[in-house]
Structure formats: C-alpha cells, structure tokens
Design a protein around this motif. Structure first.
Motif, short mmCIF file in Angstrom:
data_model
loop_
_atom_site.label_atom_id
_atom_site.label_comp_id
_atom_site.label_asym_id
_atom_site.label_seq_id
_atom_site.Cartn_x
_atom_site.Cartn_y
_atom_site.Cartn_z
N ASP A 77 0.80 -1.23 0.00
CA ASP A 77 0.00 0.00 0.00
C ASP A 77 0.83 1.28 0.00
OD1 ASP A 77 -2.12 -1.62 -0.09
OD2 ASP A 77 -3.06 -0.97 1.78
N LEU A 89 2.23 2.28 -3.36
CA LEU A 89 1.30 2.69 -4.40
C LEU A 89 1.05 4.20 -4.39
CD1 LEU A 89 -1.44 -0.11 -4.25
CD2 LEU A 89 0.15 0.33 -6.12
N ARG A 141 -3.41 4.11 -4.69
CA ARG A 141 -4.34 3.32 -3.89
C ARG A 141 -5.78 3.58 -4.31
NH1 ARG A 141 -0.57 4.77 0.17
NH2 ARG A 141 -1.81 6.52 0.89
N ALA A 193 -6.36 1.96 -7.65
CA ALA A 193 -6.39 0.50 -7.48
C ALA A 193 -7.74 0.07 -6.92
CB ALA A 193 -5.26 0.05 -6.56
N ASP A 194 -8.25 0.81 -5.94
CA ASP A 194 -9.55 0.46 -5.36
C ASP A 194 -10.66 0.51 -6.40
OD1 ASP A 194 -8.57 -0.11 -2.93
OD2 ASP A 194 -9.39 1.63 -1.87
N ALA A 241 -8.88 6.62 -1.22
CA ALA A 241 -9.03 5.17 -1.14
C ALA A 241 -9.69 4.80 0.18
CB ALA A 241 -7.67 4.49 -1.25
N PHE A 242 -10.18 3.55 0.28
CA PHE A 242 -10.81 3.11 1.53
C PHE A 242 -9.77 3.00 2.64
CE2 PHE A 242 -14.12 1.62 -1.40
CZ PHE A 242 -15.19 2.26 -0.80
#
Ligand code: NA
Ligand code: NA
Lengths: 434, 306, 173
Positions: free
Chosen positions: C84, C87, C92, C95-96, C166-167
């Motif tokens: 993570d 990235l 991130r 990617a999510d 991102a989450f």
C-alpha cells in the motif's frame, strides 16, 4: 501465444492484482476467469465461474469451517477462552517467562476448538497481552509468543488448513486431524523452550508472575472446564467413532452454545454478534475457496502444473533435494501470500510430485501446514503478526516481527524433527486407522 | 479441434491407458487428426465428482466421465438399470449400448457418448459378518444411491448416505457398520484396510458410468467427426465395462487371499430370501417410475431381450 | 465547515445486507442443530437420518450467498496490504476503483450464467439424490447474492469518486 506463457502471465496478473489491493479471493477469481476467457473463450470461462461458485460451496466436508469458527467465537464471547488462559497462567505463571508460556499453552488449548490461526491469536491475545504488559514483559516476547502460539490453531485439530488440504488431495480429514496432534504438542513444547532461552538471556523480558496456591489452581482449572469438555467431546468423539469430523464440528458448536447459555456466560446480544461474525468470516473463506476453484482449471488448461512438475523433476535433486526446493518455495511464497491461498495454489502443483517421490501424503499435509504457518509470521506479510499488533495497540510492527524470530527458529526445528522422524505425525493416525 | 475430457479420478487410474488413450486415438485416426482428445484427470478442470454433469451441460469440459447416479433426478430411466436383477454384470454394457436410443429423452441436454456398468455392489462390513439376511437387521449401511437405499431397507438394514471418500473413516470408527459398494473400492478407496467381511451372491444394485459430451460442441462437429466420437464412445464403453469387472475380480481375489478376511457367498436359501425382498422393492420403484411417465418396463424388457 | 463529505445513503445498503446476513446466521444455527440431531438419531436412537449431507450442502450455498453482500459491505475479504505505501495516495485510490470495476465485470457474467442456470434447473426439475430437493432456488440465491455484491461494489466506486480517497484513509490525509 504458448499456453505455458499465458500461465506464467497469469501468475504475474495474480500478484499484480494483490498488489493493487484486490482481496485474495477476487484476485484468484479474476485471474482464473479472465485467463480462461483469453485462453479458451467466454463460454468456457463463464461455465467454470458458474459451476465452481456453486460446487465449491456445496461441499459437505467444508461445513466444518463455519461450525468451528462458530464454536470459537461463542467460546470467546462466553469468556471460556479467558478461563482457559487463567488456568494455564495459574499453573506456569510462576516460571520465568511463565506468562508467555501460559499464553502458548492457552493458544494450544484454544486451538483444539478453533480451526483458525488468526482467531486463536486474537482470542488469547485479547486476554493475555494486557496481563503481560502489566507484569512488565518485553513487548517483543509477549507479542511474539501470541503471534506464534496462534499458528497452533492450524496445526492442532480442528484446522481449516487440513480441511482445505484434504479437499485438494482427497485425503482423509480424520487422519490429517489426528496427524496434527503430536506435532502440535511438540511445537508447543518448542515454543516454551524458545521462551525459556529468551528469558535466560534477558530475564527482564519475562519476569516471574505471582505464585498461585494449589487450591486456587484447581479452582481455576474448574473454571476452564466448559471448554475442556468441548475439546474432549469433539476430539474424543471422532476417536471413539461416535461421529465424523463434520459431525464433531456441529456437536462441538452446539455443546459450546448450550454450555454458554446454561452457565449464563453469554446473553442473546453477544451470541447474535458471534453468529454474525461467523457468517461474515465463513463467507470470506468460502469466497477464497471459490476463487481457488476458478483459478485451478485455468492453471491446468495452461499446463503450468505439469510444467512445474517436469521442471522440478528435471532438476534431478533426488528425493530430499526436491523436498528442500518445495519447502524453500513455501518460505518465499509465505513471505507474501496468505496461508490458505498458498495452500490452494501450490498443493495441486506439488502434491503429484510429493506422491511420485514416495512421501506419505498425510505426513506431507502436516509439513505443508507447518511451513504455511511459518508464512503467517514472516515479514513482510504476516497475517498473525498484523492482528497481534492490532490487538496489542501500542507496539511497532518491527518489534513484533523481531519478537517472532525465536519462535520461527523453533518452528524450523520442529519441521526438521518431523522430517527426520515422520512417526511424530503418523503415529496416531496409523495406530488409530490400521 | 481439441476436445477436453474431464475425469475426477487420479491420473494413475487404469481408465487412462485402457480406455481414454484408444478412445482419443480412434477419433484422431477417423478424422485424419482434425479432432483430438486431451484428458484432464484428477479433477483438474474442477473438483467435485457430483458436478461432472453440470460441467458438460455448461461447457467447462467438452467430454466428461461421471456417474448418472450422482445427479439421479436427471436420469431416472438410466438408473432403472442399477436395480437388482435388471442387467447382468457381464452383459449389461452391451445391452445398454444396444438400446441407447431409448434413453435419448434423458440426455437431451448433452450427447451421450458411452454408458457402461460397474461390477455389482457387495456388502462390505467392518466387524460383523453378514451370512444371512437376519445378520443385516439393524446394521447401518452406507448406500450409493436412493434406489440402493430402498433395496437395503428391504433387506432390513438402515441405509446411511455419505460421500464415498468418507466411508473409510466412518467404517473404521464404527459410525457405519458397513457399505454397499463395488469391490474395486477395496483398492481405490483403500477400504480393504477397514473391511473384514464381504458378502456376495444375492442380486444387488449395479452402478453405471458414462461419458457425456457438450451438446453444442458435438453439434459443431462435422458428420465424420460426430460418427467418430460415437463409434469410439461405444468401443470405450465396452472396454471400460470389461476392465472394471476384471479389476473387481482381482480386488476380490486379493481380499479373499489376505489373512483374516472373509468372503461370504450366500447359500441358495439366503439368496432366495434376499432376492425376494429386493424384488418387491424393485417392483415398487418400477411402478412409481411408470406412474411418473417413465417407460421403465419397456426399458427393462429391452435390456432383458438383448 | 467540518461536515463529512461521506453521504449517508450507502448506509441503507448496509442495513439491507445486514438483514440478509442475519438470515444466513439463522440458517447456520439451524444447520448446526440438524448435524447434532443426526448424530443423536443415529447413535442414540439407532435410526440414521438420510440425506443430511444434501441439506448441509444446499444450506452452505444459501449461507454464503446471503452473507456475501454484507461481508463485501464490511470490506471483510482478506487482502495483502504490504504494498500500500508504495502505491501512493492516488495509486491506492485508482487501485480500489480498478479492482471493483474488474470484479463487477466478472460477477456480472456470473449473474447472467446463474440466471440461465436457475431457469434451466427449474425447467428440467434438477433435484438432489436422496431427498429430491429442487436445486433451482440455490441458483436463484447465487443471482441474489452475487447481484447484490455487484451493487455494493458499484456503491463503493461511487463513494470512491465522491470522496476522492481510497478506503481506510483519513479524510484529510
Ligand atoms: Na485448531
Ligand atoms: Na509471511
């Protein structure tokens, strides 16, 4: 493009997806699905996705996973696991590093009802870590003992790892469970030995606990009784032929719930919470099984398993040389991959090789589970280390990884002992089944 | 075109050399190498024997090996053949393949390539020998199918259903007293290790195996290739059928020769008792099937006439 | 202004999926009871229950599919987070989104196949061996569970775009 090349690209895609924060289950499912699509068209890819989504889950043997998770969750919510730890502490807390040893024993005992390493580490960690902190234990030793002790959850039956291995290899779950008992106890003893050596070199890391009077010790043992009853009934029932492992999981869970309500150790609300946690965790595990079942046909279609098998044989390393290469690859993969994912990816590839070399498949199941457990605590990706760090709260990740190191050595010693003396694994299943 | 054949049995299984290799060679030869067969053993295209039918219907595999009994609801007529006394172990495959057109309604979601029968299911018990029907009373016996369950019940035992790989443990630990299963499993599932007694002689259920093919994949083949698949399939069925019987005989001979193992061949009087009980059960099953519009009687007559 | 820029409507999905997962929990307990009674019936009463394994198999599919949307809503699926930091923030976030878009694509095809399968299983009367239980409702549950998982993923993509992070990241991080 050659099929084998596509297979290797598949592995690249699998790792890329995992790096891109894709959950393990979906990384496998997506690689398998899009891989088959590319290789053989959408019709076959969709067919694999549909058939495996249904059939991977509609599996009678796999039901032990949610059942044992339920058992563990309820035991934890009812405070039964705390009772187990308290009893272990009363008996060995007086020794140097005794609290860490008590944690390992607590982990081993809880492992006998929990099939998951993480659940074991979290459950015992929650009760043991604050105690060790209160007594001034070094954070490395305390978290290391819990992270490593938790891995016993996979080795001592019941074990999600053995169930998946049995399903992949069509070996008997009952035999594998029985094969895990002695190695699990040996590993527990080696962990305690590691604690003894650590505290010998640095007594401040594990000060002695208070002495507990003998009467009190037995009183505390009595408090641990509910979970001990469940352990004896579940494992004894399999051994005596009252029920199969699947039935043991259902009976064990039912018994735990009955005991929890009978002793008023649980209320409806926390029971409901335990059930909700169980279905969430189980679904997550079932999705991993689905993902693996979609990935495997893709790998077969590319011929990767056959290619790797041929490659391993072509190295001409002989029986134990090939075994060493396989174990080393597990250590490397274990640094990055989740244990269950590793099992489902590697076993279809390695199992034929192991069989051809003449190794006992039950014995190899034990070996595979131990190396996978090692992966749970090696950096950079060590799931057990992550969860223990989260439970401990104020400890740096690096401290936990350093604290785990002596236990990693203990696991390697255990591994070598079982390779040298396969009877450690095979004695119980062979005496029981032959 | 490469036809992918899926089988859940281990790669070392005798079916590979005896049946699949000649099957593939025959198709390849008849089509001048245009159509070939690639075999995926050990559930490589998907584990779970029970799903083999769905794998072919959906197209996971082009051809699959399986047991009609695993998805019994799809093959009521085929499974009439498994009932005691309907086919003989030796002539069953020939009779079924000669009358295979009668089954076409049941196989409309797939193409039936070959159908053959296993050796008869015997009674394997762990601790208690079965030398008469009275011995069987109240014993927990694992059965391979619903029909077999009805037959075993007619003999006075309690039918128990469980997946084949679990039989070993269940017999060893005493969860079941025995199993009704064919003798090749003494070797393949290592049941000889937990079985001390085998009982034979009565009319008993005889399980069927088949090779089925995806309907669309079959339709896309040209006439030559279609004929090649059907011819090779018929040949494969006959070969596999006789091979299974031979393996079963060998397994039984080894079992009988092993120390402490006992094979009971029932006396004429006992055989009559068993057969009388199962005949009543068969009559009921056939009557129920006819009531549902399944031409069970015509199928039985055709098989008997062969 | 310190009001959160996370909208409240996704919570509705949380509550709806929770209800389905609770149903899965009830099924789980019933199944446990069934397995335990089967042992009792065989061992104590000498009267084995036929076909328990078939009920257990079907129930496992039902439980998984009923609980999948909730597990997806909770982000309960195991993933490796070791890369993570490498990235980066934007990486991130992308990617999510990418992961969810790919998952929706594959699951959408699965839903279509499951729908066809349910219709076909109903037409041909596919049923279990011993108890003759119809199988099409289970395929229908696959349509429901996977379909709702798609909805959850789609909602998460909308959230990702709305919140632009991102989450699992702090609001002003
Ligand atoms: Na365990
Ligand atoms: Na690791």
């Amino acid at each position: 493009m050659a099929d084998l090349t596509i297979g290797i690209l598949g592995f690249v895609a699998l790792f890329a997806l995992m790096i891109l924060r894709t959950p393990v289950a979906f990384a496998m499912l997506l690689t398998g699905f899009f891989g088959i699509w590319w290789l053989d068209g959408l019709r076959r890819a969709g067919a694999v996705l549909m058939t495996e989504t249904y059939s991977a889950v509609a599996n009678y043997s796999l039901i032990v996973v949610p059942m044992f998770i339920l058992l563990g969750n309820v035991a934890s919510a009812a405070g039964f696991s705390r009772g187990l730890y308290d009893a272990a502490y009363a008996w060995v807390g007086r020794l140097r590093g005794g609290l860490a040893s008590a944690s390992v024993i607590g982990c081993a005992a809880f492992s006998a009802v929990s099939g998951s390493s993480i659940a074991t580490a979290v459950t015992i960690g929650k009760v043991a870590l604050p105690e060790m902190k209160r007594l001034g234990y070094g954070p490395g030793l305390s978290t290391g003992a819990i992270a490593a002790g938790g891995t016993l959850g996979f080795l001592i039956p019941p074990s999600t790892g053995f169930v998946i291995y049995a399903i992949l290899t069509e070996e008997s779950i009952g035999r594998l469970f029985m094969a895990g008992i002695l190695p699990g106890l040996l590993m527990m003893a080696l962990f305690m030995l590691a604690i003894w050596i650590v505290t010998l070199r640095d007594p401040a890391a594990g000060p002695r606990g208070e002495r507990v009077a003998f009467r009190e010790r037995f009183a505390l043992l009595l408090k641990a009784l509910p979970l001990i009853v469940v352990i004896v009934v579940s494992i004894g029932g399999i051994y005596l032929g009252v029920f199969t492992p699947v039935e043991a999981s259902g009976v064990g869970a039912a018994l735990t719930i009955l005991l929890a309500f009978a002793t008023r150790s649980i209320d409806l609300k926390s029971f409901a919470t335990s059930v909700m946690e169980t279905v969430t965790t189980s679904t997550m595990l079932y999705m991993i099984v689905i993902g693996a079942n979609v990935l495997n046909p893709f790998l077969s279609l590319t011929g990767v398993p056959g290619g790797l098998e041929a490659g391993l044989n072509a190295l001409g390393l002989g029986t134990y040389g090939t075994l060493a290469v396989i174990l080393l690859s597990y250590v490397v993969l274990g640094m990055f991959l989740d244990g269950l994912a590793m099992l489902v990816i590697t076993i279809p590839i390695y199992f034929p090789v192991i069989q051809a070399l003449g190794f006992d498949p039950i014995w190899f199941g034990v070996i595979a589970v131990i190396v996978i457990e090692m992966g749970m605590i090696t950096p950079p990706v060590g799931l057990n280390v992550f969860v223990v760090r989260n439970v401990a709260g104020d400890v740096a990740l690096g401290t936990v990884f350093r604290g785990v190191f002596p236990f990693l050595i203990a696991m390697i010693v255990c591994l070598f002992l079982i390779i040298l003396f396969p009877q450690i694994a095979l004695l119980i299943p062979n005496s029981m089944f032959n | 075109q490469e036809l992918k054949l899926a089988d859940f049995q281990p790669p070392t299984h005798f079916i590979v050399d005896t049946t699949y290799t000649p099957f593939g060679e025959a198709i390849s030869a008849a089509t001048g190498g245009e159509t070939t067969v690639k075999v995926f053993m050990g559930g490589e295209l998907g584990a779970g024997p029970a799903e083999q039918y769905n794998r072919v219907v959906d197209g996971v595999a082009d051809i699959a090996f399986g047991l009609p009994g695993y998805t019994a609801s799809n093959f009521p007529l085929t499974l009439i053949s498994e009932l005691p006394g309907v086919i003989t172990a030796e002539g069953g495959t020939q009779a079924m393949m000669d009358n295979v057109d009668m089954l076409s309604d049941e196989y409309r979601r797939v193409q039936l390539v070959g159908l053959w029968n296993n050796a008869p299911n015997l009674i394997l018990t762990a601790e208690k020998p079965v030398r008469s029907m009275d011995d069987l009373a109240g014993m927990n016996i694992r059965v391979p199918s619903r029909n077999a369950g009805i037959v075993v019940q007619a003999w006075g035992a309690n039918p128990v259903s469980m997946p084949a790989p679990e039989i070993y443990n269940a017999m060893q630990t005493g969860v079941i007293d025995g199993a009704m299963i064919d003798p090749t499993t003494l070797k393949s599932f290592k049941l000889a290790e937990v079985t001390n007694f085998v009982t034979q002689g009565m009319d008993t259920t005889i399980s069927e195996f088949f090779l089925i093919m995806n309907r669309d994949v079959f339709a896309d083949l040209d006439d030559t290739a279609q004929q090649a698949v059907l011819d090779a399939g018929r040949e494969a069925a006959l070969t596999a059928g006789s091979t299974w019987l031979k393996i079963a005989d060998g397994a039984m001979a080894d079992f009988a020769a092993a120390e402490g193992k006992e094979v009971t061949t029932l006396s004429e009087d006992e055989v009559a008792k068993f057969n009388e009980a199962s005949a009543a059960a068969v009559e009921q099953i056939v009557a129920d099937a006819e009531a549902e519009g399944i031409p069970a009687k015509a199928w039985i007559d055709a098989l008997a006439a062969d | 202004m310190t009001t959160s820029n996370i909208p409240a409507w996704p919570d509705l999905f949380g509550r709806a999926t929770f209800a389905l997962a609770a149903l899965a929990g009830v099924l789980l307990i019933l199944m446990m009871g069934l397995i335990a009674s089967a042992v009792f019936m065989r061992y104590v009463m000498g009267n084995p229950l036929l076909g328990v394994n078939e009920i257990v198999q079907l129930a496992a599919v039902a439980i998984t599919m009923l609980a999948l949307p909730y597990a997806t809503h909770l982000h309960a699926h195991v993933r490796a987070d070791i890369f993570d930091p490498a990235l980066g923030r934007v990486g991130r976030w992308l990617a999510d989104i990418l992961t969810r878009a790919l998952s929706i694509w594959a699951l959408w095809i699965l839903v279509g196949r499951a729908w066809d399968k349910a219709a076909e299983a109903a037409e041909f009367g596919d049923a279990t061996n011993m108890l003759n239980l119809p199988i099409w409702p289970l395929y229908a549950l696959v349509v429901l569970g996977i379909g709702l998982a798609i909805v959850i993923f789609a909602v998460q993509i909308v959230l990702l775009i709305l919140t632009r992070r991102a989450f699992g990241e702090p609001e002003n991080g």
